[in-house]
Design a protein around this motif. Structure first.
Motif, PDB file in Angstrom:
ATOM      1  N   ALA A  64      -2.231  10.401  -5.787  1.00 50.92           N
ATOM      2  CA  ALA A  64      -2.980   8.971  -6.379  1.00 50.92           C
ATOM      3  C   ALA A  64      -4.321   8.702  -5.479  1.00 50.92           C
ATOM      4  O   ALA A  64      -5.372   8.172  -5.889  1.00 50.92           O
ATOM      5  N   TYR A  65      -4.650   9.392  -4.440  1.00 53.49           N
ATOM      6  CA  TYR A  65      -5.908   9.292  -3.786  1.00 53.49           C
ATOM      7  C   TYR A  65      -6.266  10.806  -3.400  1.00 53.49           C
ATOM      8  O   TYR A  65      -5.473  11.533  -3.225  1.00 53.49           O
TER       9      TYR A  65
ATOM     10  N   ARG B  40       3.241  -0.495  -2.162  1.00 51.22           N
ATOM     11  CA  ARG B  40       2.040  -1.322  -2.197  1.00 51.22           C
ATOM     12  C   ARG B  40       1.360  -1.101  -0.891  1.00 51.22           C
ATOM     13  O   ARG B  40       1.775  -1.793   0.147  1.00 51.22           O
TER      14      ARG B  40
ATOM     15  N   LYS C  81       1.065   9.563  -7.840  1.00 51.71           N
ATOM     16  CA  LYS C  81       1.339   8.694  -9.076  1.00 51.71           C
ATOM     17  C   LYS C  81       2.782   8.353  -9.654  1.00 51.71           C
ATOM     18  O   LYS C  81       2.960   7.569 -10.602  1.00 51.71           O
TER      19      LYS C  81
ATOM     20  N   GLN D  37      -4.308  -2.632   0.957  1.00 45.85           N
ATOM     21  CA  GLN D  37      -5.508  -2.872   0.234  1.00 45.85           C
ATOM     22  C   GLN D  37      -5.293  -3.376  -1.455  1.00 45.85           C
ATOM     23  O   GLN D  37      -5.982  -3.654  -2.038  1.00 45.85           O
ATOM     24  N   GLY D  38      -3.739  -2.983  -1.685  1.00 42.38           N
ATOM     25  CA  GLY D  38      -3.336  -3.448  -2.816  1.00 42.38           C
ATOM     26  C   GLY D  38      -3.100  -2.382  -3.809  1.00 42.38           C
ATOM     27  O   GLY D  38      -2.291  -2.858  -4.918  1.00 42.38           O
ATOM     28  N   SER D  39      -3.320  -1.183  -3.648  1.00 40.15           N
ATOM     29  CA  SER D  39      -3.080  -0.099  -4.322  1.00 40.15           C
ATOM     30  C   SER D  39      -1.601   0.459  -4.096  1.00 40.15           C
ATOM     31  O   SER D  39      -0.922   0.025  -3.218  1.00 40.15           O
ATOM     32  N   GLU D  40      -1.083   1.043  -5.385  1.00 39.34           N
ATOM     33  CA  GLU D  40       0.482   1.536  -5.198  1.00 39.34           C
ATOM     34  C   GLU D  40       0.478   2.994  -5.244  1.00 39.34           C
ATOM     35  O   GLU D  40      -0.428   3.641  -6.195  1.00 39.34           O
ATOM     36  N   CYS D  41       1.396   3.523  -4.731  1.00 37.12           N
ATOM     37  CA  CYS D  41       1.498   4.828  -4.911  1.00 37.12           C
ATOM     38  C   CYS D  41       3.181   5.219  -4.604  1.00 37.12           C
ATOM     39  O   CYS D  41       3.640   4.417  -3.942  1.00 37.12           O
TER      40      CYS D  41
END
Length: 187
Positions: free
Chosen positions: A144-145, A168, A135, A171-175
């Motif tokens: 983050a996951y 990014r 994060k 699927q659009g998530s960021e970490c």
């Protein structure tokens, strides 16, 4: 053409070595030089099929490579100059309209190239067996996951800080990922 072939051959070598992430990265580099080569497209598709993580393909189309946009801009400028010279020679309204339209196309294309080249975003591929996205830019941040990310995940690199990259995912998530786990592709 030779650079594209070299990237393609490197992708084949990494594929045979079992390094799916590095193979995908090299095939994507080859696509920048040889976008219409069916062998590169098939090899990239085969490599993506071997990824552990099932990632949906992005809905938006990929942008043209910057070198292609620059070539198109150069051609557009040459056409604009030729049309402008024709307008100077013949002085008619038809040539003036064509010159204006050609100039407008060149300006719009130039603005598009400027926006694309000033963007600090770059494509990237995860090249290690697995990595935990964080994060924040440090191992002290929480994951983050729940599960790790695996070899071959494609991403857009948004920012780089010392040893970390903000990515990014498709699927659009960021970490945040350690820099040595991501191969950033040239545009």
């Amino acid at each position: 053409i030779r650079s594209g072939l070299a990237w393609y051959n490197a992708g084949n070598a990494w594929f045979k070595a079992g390094e799916i992430g590095r193979a995908i990265a090299n095939y994507r580099q080859a696509q920048g030089y040889r976008p219409f080569d069916s062998r590169v497209a098939l090899s990239l598709e085969a490599s993506r099929a071997l990824r552990i993580d099932a990632v949906p393909e992005p809905e938006n189309g990929r942008a043209w490579p910057l070198r292609w946009m620059l070539a198109l801009l150069s051609f557009s400028c040459l056409v604009t100059c030729a049309v402008g010279l024709s307008w100077i020679r013949f002085r008619s309204r038809v040539w003036a309209g064509i010159a204006g339209a050609s100039l407008a196309c060149s300006v719009l294309l130039g603005a598009s190239v400027a926006v694309q080249s000033s963007s600090r975003e770059a494509p990237g591929v995860l090249v290690v067996d697995e990595a935990y996205g964080r994060k924040g830019p440090s191992y002290s941040y929480r994951s983050a996951y729940l599960d790790p990310l695996h070899n071959g995940i494609e991403m857009t690199v948004l920012e780089m800080r010392s040893d970390w990259v903000l990515a990014r995912l498709e699927q659009g998530s960021e970490c945040w990922l350690p820099r040595e786990t991501v191969q950033v592709l040239s545009q």
